[in-house]
Design a protein around this motif. Structure first.
Motif, mmCIF file in Angstrom:
data_model
loop_
_atom_site.group_PDB
_atom_site.id
_atom_site.type_symbol
_atom_site.label_atom_id
_atom_site.label_comp_id
_atom_site.label_asym_id
_atom_site.label_seq_id
_atom_site.Cartn_x
_atom_site.Cartn_y
_atom_site.Cartn_z
ATOM 1 N N PRO A 199 0.829 -1.209 0.000
ATOM 2 C CA PRO A 199 0.000 0.000 0.000
ATOM 3 C C PRO A 199 0.866 1.263 0.000
ATOM 4 C CG PRO A 199 0.037 -0.996 2.175
ATOM 5 C CD PRO A 199 0.719 -1.968 1.258
ATOM 6 N N ALA A 200 0.270 2.341 -0.452
ATOM 7 C CA ALA A 200 0.952 3.639 -0.478
ATOM 8 C C ALA A 200 0.232 4.612 0.451
ATOM 9 C CB ALA A 200 0.971 4.195 -1.895
ATOM 10 N N VAL A 252 11.809 -0.034 -10.686
ATOM 11 C CA VAL A 252 10.990 0.318 -9.528
ATOM 12 C C VAL A 252 10.061 1.455 -9.947
ATOM 13 C CG1 VAL A 252 12.766 -0.369 -7.883
ATOM 14 C CG2 VAL A 252 12.621 2.020 -8.599
ATOM 15 N N SER A 253 9.002 1.640 -9.183
ATOM 16 C CA SER A 253 8.067 2.718 -9.486
ATOM 17 C C SER A 253 8.642 4.051 -9.009
ATOM 18 C CB SER A 253 6.731 2.459 -8.800
ATOM 19 O OG SER A 253 6.868 2.638 -7.394
ATOM 20 N N PRO A 254 8.183 5.166 -9.557
ATOM 21 C CA PRO A 254 8.631 6.473 -9.072
ATOM 22 C C PRO A 254 8.382 6.663 -7.576
ATOM 23 C CG PRO A 254 7.496 6.723 -11.161
ATOM 24 C CD PRO A 254 7.319 5.291 -10.744
ATOM 25 N N TYR A 255 7.267 6.110 -7.079
ATOM 26 C CA TYR A 255 6.955 6.256 -5.659
ATOM 27 C C TYR A 255 7.967 5.516 -4.788
ATOM 28 C CZ TYR A 255 3.952 6.803 -1.529
ATOM 29 O OH TYR A 255 3.446 7.142 -0.292
ATOM 30 N N LEU A 335 10.056 -1.681 1.553
ATOM 31 C CA LEU A 335 10.045 -0.247 1.829
ATOM 32 C C LEU A 335 8.861 0.115 2.714
ATOM 33 C CD1 LEU A 335 10.911 1.130 -1.737
ATOM 34 C CD2 LEU A 335 12.429 1.004 0.254
ATOM 35 N N PRO A 336 8.965 1.191 3.479
ATOM 36 C CA PRO A 336 7.855 1.596 4.349
ATOM 37 C C PRO A 336 6.662 2.107 3.540
ATOM 38 C CG PRO A 336 9.603 3.240 4.402
ATOM 39 C CD PRO A 336 10.135 2.062 3.631
#
Length: 395
Positions: A199-200, A252-255, A335-336
């Motif tokens: 999740p983001a 990887v995604s930009p986020y 990643l967090p």
């Protein structure tokens, strides 16, 4: 009329030459001659008036409309960043400061410093002579300065406090404005996509408030101010081709890369270490499948809960490995939830172009903030011991 003009010119012709005349008798011919002279005079007068009128029209076309004097009522005018003289003139005309853009452009061109007009908000007056408007725009005292510097690595909460102090807008207004980054602040929704299926933090503006020095229009509200900062972030990352580079070169995604940039910004003591720390993050998450174990994520959770940040050596085990913390990197792999601060361009660059290396560990080795890197855990322990000897507050 043409016949009469012919007769008029005939009167001045060579009288010794025979000619055909339409009239009979000297008296009648003399009358027609007088009429011809009168008509010629009127025609020349009309033509002369037309020339004069035409000259004035042409002159008015080339001489720009302008007010006279120093102006009347006060008005604030905001000059956009990188605005041309023509664009500045249009802005002034819209606010009725000058009468025409051409008058302003001409006046700026006549002033040796006319091209030095800076962006910002100015105290002007309505209906000023263009020359006076240029003079006022070049006077530093006319500029309403509200410069706010946001430093690299500040969290959104710290930024709200800084902005509130500079603008007198309550912190709660910034907090409310930041709750919908996509809908209200213009963050493109693709920025919240992750390739790791985690999740983001879609309700957080963290990471998107670009660190810079801003001069905000005093009329802007909290939402508009944050949008200016988001726009700056999108401009900088767009110029860097950040999104394309991390997707194509790092897979990887930009986020995810933005999260790494924020971690790098928080962990590095000196900018030269950004690319290496970013590489450690990528290696641990995507190659070694290890928890990151970055203490800075524990500190971010403390700040979100209204508590102060601590040096790594002062954090308790419960704080470092809080199971309720969605930013926990001690025991949770990957990643967090989202970025933990707002990274600057150098940290973004480090996350976009990490150094080549197989490092899995790093530690600040001296008080200057320089880090040492290794892929061997035993060597890492030795580096920590050396750091403690050097006075780094880890032990």
């Amino acid at each position: 009329m043409i016949d009469e003009l012919d007769l008029a010119f005939d009167e001045h012709a060579d009288r010794t030459r025979p000619r055909h005349r339409r009239g009979r008798g000297g008296k009648k011919s003399s009358g027609k001659s007088g009429v011809a002279f009168l008509m010629a005079f009127i025609l020349l007068a009309v033509l002369g008036g037309g020339v004069y009128f035409g000259y004035n029209k042409v002159k008015d076309f080339f001489v720009a409309a302008d007010y006279s004097g120093e102006g009347t009522d006060p008005v604030q005018v905001t000059i956009a960043k990188n605005a041309t003289l023509t664009e500045i003139g249009n802005t002034l005309v819209d606010s009725d400061v000058v009468k025409s853009t051409k008058a302003f452009v001409n006046a700026a061109g006549d002033n040796p410093r006319g091209k030095n007009i800076q962006s910002g908000t100015y105290k002007m007056r309505k209906q000023m002579a263009a020359k006076s408007a240029v003079t006022l725009l070049l006077d530093p005292k006319s500029r309403i300065t509200s410069g706010v510097t946001i430093t690299e690595g500040q969290t959104s909460m710290q930024i709200y406090a800084t902005l509130s102090k500079a603008t007198n807008i309550p912190v709660k207004d910034f907090q409310a404005a930041a709750k919908k980054p996509v809908e209200n602040l213009g963050v493109p929704d693709y920025w919240f996509k992750r390739r790791d299926n985690k999740p983001a933090a879609t309700a957080s503006i963290e990471g998107f408030l670009f660190p810079d020095t801003y001069e905000f229009d005093p009329k802007l509200n909290a939402e508009q101010i944050l949008k200016v900062m988001v726009d700056r972030f999108l401009t900088v990352t767009g110029d860097m081709q950040f999104a394309d580079n991390v997707q194509n070169n790092l897979s990887v995604s930009p986020y995810e890369a933005l999260i790494v940039a924020s971690l790098t910004q928080a962990e590095a003591g000196v900018p030269k270490d950004y690319p290496k720390i970013a590489r450690v993050a990528y290696n641990r998450v995507y190659k070694a499948n290890m928890p990151l174990e970055f203490d800075v994520t524990a500190n971010y959770w403390l700040e979100l809960n209204g508590k102060g940040a601590k040096h790594s050596g002062k954090l308790t085990a419960a704080e470092i490995d809080d199971p309720k913390n969605p930013y926990n990197t001690k025991s949770k792999r990957g990643l967090p939830l989202g970025p933990i601060d707002n990274p600057g361009q150098a940290a973004l660059q480090g996350a976009m172009q990490p150094a080549a290396g197989n490092w899995l560990y790093f530690v600040a080795i001296d008080k200057a903030g320089n880090s040492v890197f290794t892929n061997d855990y035993e060597q890492h322990r030795k580096n920590i011991t050396q750091a403690c000897r050097n006075g780094v507050p880890l032990c």
